[in-house]
Enzyme design. Structure first.
Site, mmCIF file in Angstrom:
data_model
loop_
_atom_site.group_PDB
_atom_site.id
_atom_site.type_symbol
_atom_site.label_atom_id
_atom_site.label_comp_id
_atom_site.label_asym_id
_atom_site.label_seq_id
_atom_site.Cartn_x
_atom_site.Cartn_y
_atom_site.Cartn_z
ATOM 1 N N PHE A 156 0.774 -1.049 0.014
ATOM 2 C CA PHE A 156 -0.162 0.125 0.068
ATOM 3 C C PHE A 156 0.994 1.423 -0.042
ATOM 4 O O PHE A 156 0.361 2.110 -0.361
ATOM 5 C CB PHE A 156 -1.108 0.033 1.172
ATOM 6 C CG PHE A 156 -0.227 0.337 2.547
ATOM 7 C CD1 PHE A 156 -0.131 1.804 2.813
ATOM 8 C CD2 PHE A 156 0.205 -0.662 3.592
ATOM 9 C CE1 PHE A 156 0.602 2.118 3.956
ATOM 10 C CE2 PHE A 156 0.601 -0.270 4.673
ATOM 11 C CZ PHE A 156 1.184 1.088 4.940
ATOM 12 N N LYS A 180 -1.157 -6.997 -9.611
ATOM 13 C CA LYS A 180 -2.373 -6.823 -8.581
ATOM 14 C C LYS A 180 -1.940 -5.931 -7.549
ATOM 15 O O LYS A 180 -0.845 -6.096 -6.891
ATOM 16 C CB LYS A 180 -2.312 -8.091 -7.982
ATOM 17 C CG LYS A 180 -3.702 -8.131 -7.078
ATOM 18 C CD LYS A 180 -3.738 -8.990 -5.819
ATOM 19 C CE LYS A 180 -2.892 -8.365 -4.709
ATOM 20 N NZ LYS A 180 -3.356 -7.119 -4.089
ATOM 21 N N GLU A 183 -5.137 -3.612 -2.526
ATOM 22 C CA GLU A 183 -6.354 -3.415 -2.446
ATOM 23 C C GLU A 183 -6.869 -2.146 -1.736
ATOM 24 O O GLU A 183 -8.043 -1.649 -1.427
ATOM 25 C CB GLU A 183 -7.084 -4.499 -2.099
ATOM 26 C CG GLU A 183 -6.939 -5.063 -0.519
ATOM 27 C CD GLU A 183 -5.772 -5.994 -0.327
ATOM 28 O OE1 GLU A 183 -4.719 -5.598 -1.190
ATOM 29 O OE2 GLU A 183 -5.879 -6.825 0.540
ATOM 30 N N SER A 233 4.953 -7.162 3.312
ATOM 31 C CA SER A 233 5.666 -7.216 4.650
ATOM 32 C C SER A 233 6.180 -8.679 4.578
ATOM 33 O O SER A 233 5.803 -9.338 3.635
ATOM 34 C CB SER A 233 4.117 -7.442 5.502
ATOM 35 O OG SER A 233 3.329 -8.456 5.143
ATOM 36 N N CYS A 288 9.352 1.321 3.469
ATOM 37 C CA CYS A 288 10.290 0.457 3.834
ATOM 38 C C CYS A 288 11.968 0.710 3.982
ATOM 39 O O CYS A 288 12.558 -0.034 4.704
ATOM 40 C CB CYS A 288 10.470 -0.697 2.992
ATOM 41 S SG CYS A 288 10.948 -0.258 1.228
ATOM 42 N N GLU A 390 8.643 -4.743 13.091
ATOM 43 C CA GLU A 390 8.469 -3.402 12.254
ATOM 44 C C GLU A 390 7.004 -2.759 12.692
ATOM 45 O O GLU A 390 6.071 -3.567 12.848
ATOM 46 C CB GLU A 390 8.544 -4.040 10.889
ATOM 47 C CG GLU A 390 8.136 -2.922 9.946
ATOM 48 C CD GLU A 390 7.864 -3.248 8.439
ATOM 49 O OE1 GLU A 390 7.145 -4.328 8.101
ATOM 50 O OE2 GLU A 390 8.297 -2.628 7.559
HETATM 51 P P1 NAD Z 1 1.341 -6.472 2.970
HETATM 52 O O1 NAD Z 1 2.307 -7.791 3.039
HETATM 53 O O2 NAD Z 1 0.259 -6.482 3.850
HETATM 54 O O3 NAD Z 1 0.525 -6.766 1.392
HETATM 55 C C1 NAD Z 1 1.256 -6.645 0.271
HETATM 56 C C2 NAD Z 1 0.515 -7.495 -0.824
HETATM 57 O O4 NAD Z 1 0.083 -8.647 -0.480
HETATM 58 C C3 NAD Z 1 -0.934 -6.830 -1.066
HETATM 59 O O5 NAD Z 1 -1.104 -6.600 -2.649
HETATM 60 C C4 NAD Z 1 -1.762 -7.543 -0.245
HETATM 61 O O6 NAD Z 1 -2.931 -7.758 -1.138
HETATM 62 C C5 NAD Z 1 -1.219 -9.091 -0.271
HETATM 63 N N1 NAD Z 1 -1.527 -9.766 0.860
HETATM 64 C C6 NAD Z 1 -1.666 -9.244 1.968
HETATM 65 N N2 NAD Z 1 -1.967 -10.532 3.052
HETATM 66 C C7 NAD Z 1 -1.889 -11.310 2.301
HETATM 67 C C8 NAD Z 1 -2.078 -12.714 2.571
HETATM 68 N N3 NAD Z 1 -2.414 -13.484 3.813
HETATM 69 N N4 NAD Z 1 -1.796 -13.849 1.348
HETATM 70 C C9 NAD Z 1 -1.640 -13.331 0.511
HETATM 71 N N5 NAD Z 1 -1.492 -12.054 -0.115
HETATM 72 C C10 NAD Z 1 -1.506 -10.989 0.938
HETATM 73 O O7 NAD Z 1 1.917 -5.228 2.911
HETATM 74 P P2 NAD Z 1 1.341 -3.947 3.116
HETATM 75 O O8 NAD Z 1 0.918 -3.712 4.710
HETATM 76 O O9 NAD Z 1 0.671 -3.233 1.888
HETATM 77 O O10 NAD Z 1 2.733 -2.973 2.897
HETATM 78 C C11 NAD Z 1 3.634 -2.720 3.874
HETATM 79 C C12 NAD Z 1 4.653 -3.767 4.079
HETATM 80 O O11 NAD Z 1 5.468 -3.573 2.866
HETATM 81 C C13 NAD Z 1 5.681 -3.274 5.006
HETATM 82 O O12 NAD Z 1 5.969 -4.432 5.784
HETATM 83 C C14 NAD Z 1 6.891 -2.812 4.487
HETATM 84 O O13 NAD Z 1 8.253 -2.693 4.845
HETATM 85 C C15 NAD Z 1 6.895 -3.558 2.920
HETATM 86 N N6 NAD Z 1 7.546 -2.897 2.097
HETATM 87 C C16 NAD Z 1 8.941 -3.371 1.661
HETATM 88 C C17 NAD Z 1 9.460 -2.977 0.681
HETATM 89 C C18 NAD Z 1 10.690 -3.525 0.169
HETATM 90 O O14 NAD Z 1 11.136 -3.143 -0.927
HETATM 91 N N7 NAD Z 1 11.248 -4.286 0.945
HETATM 92 C C19 NAD Z 1 8.987 -1.629 -0.140
HETATM 93 C C20 NAD Z 1 7.616 -1.034 0.355
HETATM 94 C C21 NAD Z 1 7.137 -1.897 1.270
#
Ligand code: NAD
Length: 458
Positions: A156, A180, A183, A233, A288, A390
């Site tokens: 997000f 994708k 959401e 994440s 991140c 985190e």
């Molecule tokens: P998230 O992991 O909750 O969601 C990421 C994606 O995974 C979304 O598209 C979501 O729909 C999907 N998703 C979520 N839960 C799922 C599940 N149980 N099963 C399958 N798919 C699932 O992450 P977020 O909250 O949207 O973003 C923040 C996180 O992203 C933080 O941890 C941040 O550090 C990380 N991030 C990392 C980088 C990097 O380059 N390492 C860059 C940006 C963000």
């Protein structure tokens, strides 16, 4: 052209060159984090919707990979122009759906466009290598070919940029691509796909499937997807990595972070404090690459740092995302705000010293917004959960180390680390740190060592 989202608009997918309504039994509200206002509704697509996108991508692939590389690059040049024309509109969309300040959103969209600019060099960056006479009369060459149908899954916190870490490079290399988006922030990519729709790309080369967990699981299981890129994440990154590998796909999965900044006793303190303010509290800590831990070397350094940070953090201008001059916007959702506040409660219970408490911050005329003010903890220790986990919010922890070696060890011992930085005037210390720290992206007197588009991230 896709009409602008209205308050009750259900967003469409984009499949096989057409905006495609989703007959979803589940939908989610997309809200403005500064006001709680409903912006749109996003469908949670099913495995069947995903399958339609995969079929479209698979059908487009043979002809697309035969398009000359320079012709593919021309599409990217056109994409760049199309995005450029809607730069401000996208920045306003990022700000409305995600909550970061308009200045941050403009910077993000700038980074998104830079990705396309870097991908425009694909005729050069795709070049292979050749050596003559590996054996008498036999030459050997490495060529780069498209992988096939690729999918990208985004988080997000960068609604514009992260999807474009994938898309321009995937299609520039001759792959067909399915995005994708998160959401929680699906609206900016609707604009990006309007731009893509306006190019003369063959149908199916780019596809957009809105949704959540079900789409991700379907991507991992789908036998006709060849490669998956994920950013999000750490727990979901692991799930994607394992799931995609199990079905024989190529996979890159970038996860969560906890980034340290080591403050040496000889650091320029004005510069260090400025850097920490930007890197810990910018984008409300939802980056991140945010610095969430400052390791002060020596008690004197720590005391000085805390004394300087305290008034700055306490006076951070928190407000609605689109007001010029606001330094920090809201968190993305009410649930995330509650999670961040919960971590601050936990830090107090664990015995850390809460120097600035932003939990009670409210913003006039935005009482329903998801705001948390800047929080500053001192005397955080490495056994605390607020240190280990985190938080992803505007919470900076100061940890005290007795010397440089202890500080370095802390950074290297932590489970997470996307980036790390050292602030010092000593060239030897900077050289030693950049060489010995076990982290991918490292800065000396640079707080968020994010590489530019034409370097790899991670
Ligand atoms: P998230 O992991 O909750 O969601 C990421 C994606 O995974 C979304 O598209 C979501 O729909 C999907 N998703 C979520 N839960 C799922 C599940 N149980 N099963 C399958 N798919 C699932 O992450 P977020 O909250 O949207 O973003 C923040 C996180 O992203 C933080 O941890 C941040 O550090 C990380 N991030 C990392 C980088 C990097 O380059 N390492 C860059 C940006 C963000």
């Amino acid at each position: 052209m896709q009409p602008q989202a209205t308050a009750t608009k259900l967003l469409d997918n984009y499949i096989g060159g057409k905006w495609t309504p989703v007959d979803a039994s589940n939908e989610l509200d997309v809200t403005n984090p500064a006001s709680g206002e409903l912006l749109a509704r996003v469908p949670l697509s099913s495995a069947t919707d995903l399958d339609a996108a995969v079929k479209a991508a698979r059908a487009a692939l043979p002809a697309w990979r035969d398009v000359s590389v320079i012709q593919r690059a021309r599409h990217l040049f056109a994409l760049r122009e199309g995005l450029e024309a809607r730069r401000e509109e996208m920045a306003r969309s990022v700000t409305a759906e995600m909550g970061k300040t308009i200045a941050d959103s403009r910077a993000e969209v700038g980074r998104m466009i830079e990705m396309v600019e870097a991908a425009c060099a694909i005729p050069t960056t795709m070049q292979g290598r050749v050596i003559e006479d590996v054996s008498r009369g036999v030459d050997c060459e490495t060529i780069r070919q498209p992988v096939g149908v690729c999918a990208g899954i985004a988080p997000f916190n960068f609604p514009a940029m992260v999807p474009f870490w994938f898309l321009p490079f995937a299609i520039g290399c001759g792959n067909a691509f399915i995005l994708k988006p998160s959401e929680q922030v699906p609206m900016t990519q609707q604009i990006a796909f309007e731009v893509l729709d306006g190019l003369d790309l063959p149908p199916g080369v780019v596809n957009l499937v809105n949704g959540g967990r079900e789409v991700v699981e379907s991507i991992l299981e789908h036998p006709d997807i060849d490669a998956v890129s994920f950013v999000g994440s750490a727990p979901v990154a692991r799930l994607v990595y394992e799931g995609a590998a199990r079905t024989g796909k190529r996979v890159q999965a970038l996860g969560g972070a906890k980034n340290h900044l080591v403050v040496m006793p000889d650091a320029d303190m004005d510069q260090t404090v400025d850097a920490l303010m930007g890197s810990a509290y910018g984008s409300a800590g939802e980056r991140c690459m945010a610095i969430s831990v400052a390791v002060a070397v020596g008690d004197e350094t720590a005391d000085d740092l805390v004394a300087r940070l305290k008034p700055r953090v306490a006076s951070l201008k928190v407000g609605a995302y689109d007001q010029e001059g606001v330094e920090m916007g809201p968190l993305v959702t009410g649930a995330h705000r509650d999670k961040v506040k919960g971590y601050v409660d936990l830090g107090v219970e664990e015995g850390a010293a809460l120097v600035v408490d932003g939990r009670g911050t409210t913003v006039a005329d935005h009482e329903d917004g998801f705001f948390v003010g800047g929080c500053l903890f001192d005397k955080v220790t490495t056994d605390m959960r607020i240190y280990k986990e985190e938080i992803f919010g505007p919470v900076l922890s100061i940890v005290r180390a007795k010397d440089y070696e202890e500080a370095l060890q802390m950074v290297n011992d932590h489970e997470f680390g996307n980036g790390a930085a050292i602030f010092t005037r000593d060239g030897d210390a900077a050289r030693n740190f950049t060489s010995r720290v076990n982290i991918g992206m490292v800065g000396a007197n640079v707080p968020i060592p994010v590489p530019t588009a034409y370097y790899s991230f991670g």
